[in-house]
Design a protein around this motif. Structure first.
Motif, PDB file in Angstrom:
ATOM      1  N   LYS A   1     -26.467  29.491   2.573  1.00 60.11           N
ATOM      2  CA  LYS A   1     -26.878  30.055   1.271  1.00 60.11           C
ATOM      3  C   LYS A   1     -28.054  29.264   0.684  1.00 60.11           C
ATOM      4  O   LYS A   1     -29.011  29.844   0.161  1.00 60.11           O
ATOM      5  N   LEU A   2     -27.961  27.932   0.765  1.00 62.98           N
ATOM      6  CA  LEU A   2     -29.036  27.103   0.199  1.00 62.98           C
ATOM      7  C   LEU A   2     -30.330  27.266   1.001  1.00 62.98           C
ATOM      8  O   LEU A   2     -31.426  27.351   0.429  1.00 62.98           O
ATOM      9  N   ALA A   3     -30.194  27.346   2.313  1.00 60.69           N
ATOM     10  CA  ALA A   3     -31.390  27.533   3.160  1.00 60.69           C
ATOM     11  C   ALA A   3     -32.050  28.876   2.860  1.00 60.69           C
ATOM     12  O   ALA A   3     -33.280  28.988   2.792  1.00 60.69           O
TER      13      ALA A   3
ATOM     14  N   GLY B   1     -15.967  28.558 -10.746  1.00 63.48           N
ATOM     15  CA  GLY B   1     -15.647  28.893 -12.138  1.00 63.48           C
ATOM     16  C   GLY B   1     -16.619  28.270 -13.113  1.00 63.48           C
ATOM     17  O   GLY B   1     -16.997  28.890 -14.120  1.00 63.48           O
ATOM     18  N   ALA B   2     -17.088  27.049 -12.800  1.00 60.65           N
ATOM     19  CA  ALA B   2     -18.040  26.376 -13.698  1.00 60.65           C
ATOM     20  C   ALA B   2     -19.296  27.230 -13.884  1.00 60.65           C
ATOM     21  O   ALA B   2     -19.982  27.141 -14.906  1.00 60.65           O
ATOM     22  N   GLY B   3     -19.569  28.060 -12.893  1.00 65.36           N
ATOM     23  CA  GLY B   3     -20.780  28.877 -12.944  1.00 65.36           C
ATOM     24  C   GLY B   3     -20.760  29.966 -13.989  1.00 65.36           C
ATOM     25  O   GLY B   3     -21.799  30.565 -14.274  1.00 65.36           O
ATOM     26  N   ILE B   4     -19.596  30.218 -14.580  1.00 67.24           N
ATOM     27  CA  ILE B   4     -19.599  31.300 -15.584  1.00 67.24           C
ATOM     28  C   ILE B   4     -19.900  30.777 -16.990  1.00 67.24           C
ATOM     29  O   ILE B   4     -19.966  31.559 -17.934  1.00 67.24           O
ATOM     30  N   THR B   5     -20.074  29.454 -17.150  1.00 65.17           N
ATOM     31  CA  THR B   5     -20.374  28.933 -18.488  1.00 65.17           C
ATOM     32  C   THR B   5     -21.862  28.617 -18.622  1.00 65.17           C
ATOM     33  O   THR B   5     -22.555  28.393 -17.617  1.00 65.17           O
TER      34      THR B   5
ATOM     35  N   ALA C   1     -27.509  24.466  -8.016  1.00 65.80           N
ATOM     36  CA  ALA C   1     -26.509  24.747  -6.975  1.00 65.80           C
ATOM     37  C   ALA C   1     -26.543  23.659  -5.899  1.00 65.80           C
ATOM     38  O   ALA C   1     -25.495  23.216  -5.402  1.00 65.80           O
ATOM     39  N   LEU C   2     -27.742  23.226  -5.550  1.00 67.85           N
ATOM     40  CA  LEU C   2     -27.898  22.186  -4.517  1.00 67.85           C
ATOM     41  C   LEU C   2     -27.225  20.889  -4.973  1.00 67.85           C
ATOM     42  O   LEU C   2     -26.441  20.277  -4.222  1.00 67.85           O
TER      43      LEU C   2
ATOM     44  N   ARG D   1     -24.628  30.993  -8.932  1.00 69.42           N
ATOM     45  CA  ARG D   1     -23.441  31.120  -9.803  1.00 69.42           C
ATOM     46  C   ARG D   1     -22.185  31.045  -8.949  1.00 69.42           C
ATOM     47  O   ARG D   1     -21.213  30.357  -9.285  1.00 69.42           O
ATOM     48  N   ASP D   2     -22.206  31.665  -7.811  1.00 70.96           N
ATOM     49  CA  ASP D   2     -21.046  31.655  -6.915  1.00 70.96           C
ATOM     50  C   ASP D   2     -20.774  30.239  -6.383  1.00 70.96           C
ATOM     51  O   ASP D   2     -19.620  29.807  -6.331  1.00 70.96           O
TER      52      ASP D   2
END
Ligand code: TGC
Ligand code: FAD
Length: 387
Positions: free
Chosen positions: A288-290, A344-348, A265-266, A339-340
């Protein structure tokens, strides 16, 4: 100098040289041999059995058991690091090692005879004999005291009848550690899976732990000699003692899954340009990352102290429950949040978060659900059982 994003408190500096070497060896194996294939394995619902000989060669099976049985004799912290790195690859691979090491080799070592140790442990360490652990039954896994599977003494043999559900490695296994009610309380048996009356059936349609074999076991008048019984424990504390060992590994494993999701995600957030800036430049994504980094750091410190307690012989089951609850929860939340961030790429399965999130739905359930571990802590602090 910038701090490493996945180790903000330099927890690695608290490890010994040997522990760091173990972690680096497993990390290299995961990077080179697991990550290139695991997305496909998950999609195809295939356990990568071809990796078992390499896992065995690295000494990862029964790694904490003594060298005289062909094992590596590593400490508890090293076992934890093995679980963490394997689960950075996939929970299924860590599951395989947890079951073989903590749920099958450990009870043979802790509750078995010297003959049983010699007969099974070296072959299991080499990955030539695979085990599975049959405790859960179809009518409810959280309450194993209400076990229906039973073993009846018949001359010098035992005759076992019953069914077990959700058994990792069930269709891969050469032996099953089967827990059964007897006239003398719950006892454990080493059941060769080719014994007449024993069948294993793969559980299909799983959306979680797809790169792991999960099975139902059926025991229909399975007859084993008394020499297959684990003689040195009776009662629920037998299987629960194994679970303490396996749950300890599971306190470390999900940190690996969390690190994989957070790192992905980072990197993605730094490259994804929206509204003329990387999304990593927005406050919402940075928070979110923190938050992920904070929760990973807490988890790392928690398990290191747990591991040091284990290696000092002071670890208590309630401490394992707290760490299992905390670390499965943080990992599942981080996987879903990562994932969020990927949109959309996060659902694959091109990216790891959805696979880890789906896997962690099992990890937070098996070896005691989140609720069970919360109630263990509740019982510990109040002295009242609320199960
Ligand atoms: P309770 O009265 O608490 O205890 C009965 C006896 O056991 C002792 N004991 C433990 N011993 C070692 N480790 C532990 N964690 C222990 N917890 C309890 C206890 O001292 C007592 O001994 P004694 O000598 O007095 O008889 O038992 P309970 O019936 O009240 O149950 C408590 C409860 C709910 C916590 C327990 O049943 C439980 O943990 N339920 C969850 C079951 C579970 O976790 N199943 C997991 C199945 S295996 C699996 O999921 C593998 S997935 C692996 C993978 O793929 O990675
Ligand atoms: P149940 O026990 O029926 O629980 C259902 C719900 O009720 C849960 O939300 C639970 O938290 C809740 N609940 C239970 N008791 C209480 C209470 N007192 N108060 C409030 N809520 C409560 N088992 C093995 O023996 N060997 C294995 O190798 C193994 N591998 C597994 C692999 C996978 C992929 C999975 C998913 C499971 C595996 N299990 C294995 C089984 C696992 O341990 C059980 O699924 C788990 O213990 C929960 O049991 P259950 O599924 O029957 O749920």
């Amino acid at each position: 100098m910038a701090l490493p994003p996945a180790d903000l408190f330099d927890v690695r500096s608290l490890l010994t040289d040997e522990e760091r070497a173990v972690q680096d060896t497993v990390a290299r194996f995961v990077d080179e041999r697991v990550l290139p294939i695991i997305g496909d394995c998950f999609e195809q619902a295939r356990f990568p059995a071809e990796l078992v000989p390499e896992i065995a060669d690295m000494g990862l099976l029964g790694s904490s058991l003594p060298e005289e049985y062909g094992c590596a004799g590593l400490n508890g912290v090293s076992y934890g690091l093995i679980c963490q790195e394997l689960e950075r690859g996939d929970s299924g691979l860590r599951s395989f090692v947890s079951v073989q090491s903590s749920l099958c080799m450990y009870p043979i070592y802790a509750y078995g005879t010297e003959e049983q140790r010699q007969q099974y442990l070296p072959g299991m360490a080499r990955g030539e004999i695979i085990g599975c652990f049959g405790l859960t039954e179809p009518h409810g896994g959280s309450d194993p005291a209400n076990m229906k599977t039973h073993a009846k003494k018949d001359g010098g043999d035992w005759v076992i009848n019953g069914a077990k559900m959700w058994i990792t490695n069930g269709n891969l296994a050469h032996i099953a550690i089967v827990w059964a009610q007897t006239d003398d309380g719950i006892q454990g048996f080493i059941v060769p899976t080719n014994t007449p009356g024993f069948t294993a059936q793969v559980v299909h349609k799983k959306m979680s732990l797809r790169a792991s074999v999960t099975s139902a076991l059926f025991l229909d008048n399975v007859r084993v000699p008394d020499s297959q019984r684990l003689p040195n424990v009776k009662g629920l504390k037998g299987p629960l003692g194994c679970l303490t060992q396996a749950r300890y590994g599971i306190t470390w494993g999900p940190i690996g899954a969390a690190i994989a999701c957070y790192t992905e995600a980072l990197n993605y957030a730094k490259e994804r340009i929206l509204f003329n800036r990387p999304i990593a430049a927005t406050q919402a994504v940075q928070i979110k990352l923190a938050e992920m980094a904070r929760r990973i750091t807490q988890a790392q410190l928690l398990v290191l102290q747990l591991g040091r307690l284990k290696d000092a012989g002071k670890m208590q089951p309630a401490q394992v429950s707290m760490a299992k609850w905390n670390n499965c929860r943080i990992a599942l939340d981080i996987a879903r949040e990562a994932r969020d961030i990927l949109g959309g790429a996060g659902i694959t399965t091109e990216y790891c978060p959805i696979r880890h999130a789906l896997n962690l739905e099992s990890v937070i359930t098996y070896e005691g659900t989140e609720t069970v571990h919360q109630l263990v802590i509740g019982r510990e602090v109040t002295g009242i059982s609320a199960f």
